[in-house]
Design a protein around this motif. Structure first.
Motif, mmCIF file in Angstrom:
data_model
loop_
_atom_site.group_PDB
_atom_site.id
_atom_site.type_symbol
_atom_site.label_atom_id
_atom_site.label_comp_id
_atom_site.label_asym_id
_atom_site.label_seq_id
_atom_site.Cartn_x
_atom_site.Cartn_y
_atom_site.Cartn_z
ATOM 1 N N ARG A 38 1.007 -1.244 0.110
ATOM 2 C CA ARG A 38 -0.006 -0.089 0.064
ATOM 3 C C ARG A 38 0.901 1.244 0.102
ATOM 4 N NH1 ARG A 38 -3.714 2.535 -1.792
ATOM 5 N NH2 ARG A 38 -4.964 3.978 -0.389
ATOM 6 N N ILE A 39 2.015 1.352 0.557
ATOM 7 C CA ILE A 39 2.918 2.316 0.715
ATOM 8 C C ILE A 39 3.454 2.552 -0.589
ATOM 9 C CG2 ILE A 39 5.091 3.390 1.985
ATOM 10 C CD1 ILE A 39 2.625 3.487 3.615
ATOM 11 N N LYS A 45 2.052 7.170 -6.981
ATOM 12 C CA LYS A 45 1.061 8.126 -7.140
ATOM 13 C C LYS A 45 1.467 9.510 -6.785
ATOM 14 C CE LYS A 45 -3.080 5.537 -6.587
ATOM 15 N NZ LYS A 45 -4.381 5.182 -5.857
ATOM 16 N N ILE A 46 2.321 9.712 -6.029
ATOM 17 C CA ILE A 46 2.856 10.883 -5.384
ATOM 18 C C ILE A 46 4.175 11.268 -6.379
ATOM 19 C CG2 ILE A 46 4.105 11.931 -3.655
ATOM 20 C CD1 ILE A 46 2.396 10.593 -1.708
#
Length: 56
Positions: A38-39, A45-46
């Protein structure tokens, strides 16, 4: 001590809170509360400034 005087109490609190949040994040990942996959999804995305490989 001069460094703390130059950044002031607001700067000190910013870096203190930022450091604590990093430690909390690593602890949550270590104990399995947040999954590492998840990280990685959030990081991808970032990461908008990452250059994509050019195709030939």
């Amino acid at each position: 001590m001069e460094f703390l005087k130059s950044i002031g109490i607001a700067g000190f609190m910013f870096f203190l809170i930022k450091g604590i949040l990093w430690l909390v994040l690593f602890a949550l990942i270590y104990f399995g509360v947040i999954k590492e996959e998840r990280i990685k999804q959030i990081k991808s995305k970032i990461n908008i400034f990452k250059r994509k490989p050019e195709s030939k």
